[in-house]
Motif scaffolding. Structure first.
Motif, short mmCIF file in Angstrom:
data_model
loop_
_atom_site.label_atom_id
_atom_site.label_comp_id
_atom_site.label_asym_id
_atom_site.label_seq_id
_atom_site.Cartn_x
_atom_site.Cartn_y
_atom_site.Cartn_z
N SER A 64 36.34 47.67 43.11
CA SER A 64 37.45 47.37 44.02
C SER A 64 38.12 48.65 44.50
O SER A 64 38.49 48.78 45.67
CB SER A 64 38.48 46.47 43.33
N MET A 65 38.25 49.61 43.61
CA MET A 65 38.85 50.89 43.98
C MET A 65 37.93 51.66 44.94
O MET A 65 38.39 52.47 45.74
CB MET A 65 39.12 51.73 42.73
N THR A 117 40.29 36.47 33.83
CA THR A 117 39.63 37.21 32.76
C THR A 117 39.58 36.38 31.48
O THR A 117 38.65 36.51 30.69
CB THR A 117 40.35 38.54 32.48
N SER A 118 40.56 35.49 31.29
CA SER A 118 40.56 34.61 30.12
C SER A 118 39.37 33.66 30.13
O SER A 118 38.77 33.38 29.09
CB SER A 118 41.86 33.81 30.05
N VAL A 119 39.04 33.17 31.32
CA VAL A 119 37.91 32.24 31.44
C VAL A 119 36.61 32.95 31.06
O VAL A 119 35.78 32.43 30.31
CB VAL A 119 37.81 31.65 32.86
N PHE A 125 34.75 43.09 31.82
CA PHE A 125 34.71 42.43 33.13
C PHE A 125 35.80 42.99 34.04
O PHE A 125 35.56 43.24 35.24
CB PHE A 125 34.89 40.93 32.93
N THR A 126 36.99 43.21 33.51
CA THR A 126 38.09 43.76 34.30
C THR A 126 37.75 45.16 34.79
O THR A 126 37.98 45.50 35.96
CB THR A 126 39.39 43.81 33.47
N ILE A 127 37.21 45.99 33.92
CA ILE A 127 36.88 47.38 34.29
C ILE A 127 35.82 47.39 35.39
O ILE A 127 35.92 48.15 36.36
CB ILE A 127 36.39 48.15 33.05
#
Length: 455
Positions: free
Chosen positions: A167-168, A137-139, A159-161
């Motif tokens: 994925s869920m 996520t840092s990239v 992006f994480t969300i």
């Protein structure tokens, strides 16, 4: 304004597309083993594409470019060497499955080395998966703003969300399906990006850069060569895929994806080499630096490459963590959670999505996510590669495993004396610790087995 709309719009469109293409999975076989609705395992092509792109992390292509800029082709080859552990892991898993009927690494350790070994191994996996969240996520965040800025954090969180939601929805099955799509996107746009660079230099010029000396990147190459014997086994993103298809199909997929990954990383290091030759001012994110100099189109292409690479790794991280926590560990204790395991897996995904992003918010070096964790698990090499050559013992496992953990932690806090280093390069101490440490771990594993072979 138009550029901002383009970049932020892409992130939203990417999320919508992934959600649309991700299959809804209602079976435990689909969520944890990647099967389709009829219970059929992933095809050879999908498995190969999934392994290939899941291991082309966003941090990996960034590290490859950074090392290419620092050491020339030596740096690119040094980092690409890690990908040779994929065929090696395939051979090891093939042997464990055929000769010892292994169905997973956690259950294999439980049966042969006890629950304590399986718990210790699972803890190492959790560290690995934790690192995969923030380092990728840092990239992505780095393409939207400087580290720590609002744009950096906000884009990384979005992006994480996005990745968490799809994925869920489908677990490992959604990861494999989206990996195939992301692999195609990645290859296409990398070819486009490299096409912007290669005309400026001949292949011969790029391959002749750097010096094959210990203090010019060869020490990093040797570190990679040592760590490939242990590195793959603490990465469930890779090893989970070693048990979901026919043994021969799996072995072929591991070999092909490993070779393709090696080539892809070397080629991507050309971006760093070009940046160095062109005299472009560089930070710790060479691809982003180069993209900015080539204009809006090139920078946008870099974002596409990085988001597709990061997404493929992050969704695999979520699915592997769900399987470990809600399927493998309960079964180790003889507990079958049934349909509840899917719900628990999704809750764990949510927790790691939050906790795993804390280092991203506070800032840290993404290369450390590879080199330090690689040192901590050198004790896994003799366990999985030498199993059966001597009597398996709990003592042998723990001596080998905890020696590696101690050395990795000692490297992290800087208490290992410099005279343990090999050479005079930047990675001299890291090389020395891995070389001597691997020898100690191997002896620690073998000796108890030889002593107790008749008992």
């Amino acid at each position: 304004m138009s550029t901002g709309v383009l970049f932020w719009g892409f992130l939203i469109v990417y999320g919508i597309i992934m959600m649309f293409l991700t299959p809804k999975v209602n079976t435990l076989g689909g969520f944890f083993r990647g099967e389709d609705d009829s219970g059929k395992e992933a095809s050879a092509f999908m498995l190969t594409a999934s392994i290939f792109i899941s291991w082309i992390f966003a941090k990996s292509v960034t590290n490859a470019a950074n090392l290419g800029a620092t050491y020339g082709i030596v740096g690119g080859v040094a980092y690409a060497t890690y990908w040779l552990c994929i065929p090696l892991a395939g051979l090891a898993i093939y042997r464990l499955r055929k000769k010892y009927a292994a169905t997973g690494l956690v259950s294999f350790l439980t049966d042969n080395y006890g629950k304590g070994a399986a718990i210790a191994f699972s803890a190492a996996i959790l560290i690995r998966l934790f690192n995969e969240v923030w380092s990728n996520t840092s990239v992505v965040g780095g393409y939207y703003g400087p580290s720590g800025s609002n744009a950096f954090i906000f884009s990384a969180v979005i992006f994480t969300i996005i990745t968490l939601v799809y994925s869920m929805k489908g677990g490992l099955r959604s990861s494999i399906v989206t990996d195939t799509i992301q692999a195609i996107i990645f290859v296409f746009f990398v070819a486009w990006v490299v096409g912007l660079v290669l005309p400026k230099h001949s292949v011969g010029e790029l391959l002749s850069t750097g010096n094959w000396k210990m203090d010019a990147g060869v020490d990093m190459l040797l570190v990679s060569a040592l760590q490939i014997f242990s590195y793959p086994f603490h990465d469930p993103v890779l090893t989970d895929r070693g048990f979901i298809s026919n043994e021969k199909v799996m072995l072929k997929a591991f070999f092909v994806s490993g070779i393709l990954g090696f080539i892809a990383i070397v080629v991507f290091s050309f971006i760093g080499i070009h940046s160095s030759l062109a005299g472009i001012p560089l930070s710790d994110n060479v691809p982003a630096d180069l993209g900015k100099t080539l204009g809006t189109t090139a920078y946008f292409l870099m974002i596409v490459v990085m988001v597709s690479a990061a997404g493929s790794t992050l969704d695999s991280t979520f699915s592997s963590l769900a399987k470990l926590s809600a399927y493998d560990l309960p079964r180790m204790k003889g507990i079958d959670l049934g349909n509840k395991s899917r719900t628990i897996g999704m809750i764990v995904m949510l927790v790691i999505a939050v906790v795993g992003n804390l280092p991203m918010i506070f800032g840290t070096d993404i290369l450390k996510a590879t080199t330090i964790s690689g040192t901590m698990v050198i004790g896994l090499a003799p366990v999985f590669l030498l199993h059966g050559f001597v009597k398996p013992t709990k003592l042998g496992f723990h001596i080998s495993f905890w020696t590696g953990i101690f050395l990795g932690l000692a490297m992290t806090i800087g208490i290992i004396p410099s005279y343990f280093g090999i050479g005079t390069g930047k990675n001299a101490l890291l090389l020395g610790v891995n070389f001597y440490g691997l020898i100690i771990c191997t002896i620690g594993y073998l000796v108890p087995g030889l002593i107790f072979k008749n008992k």
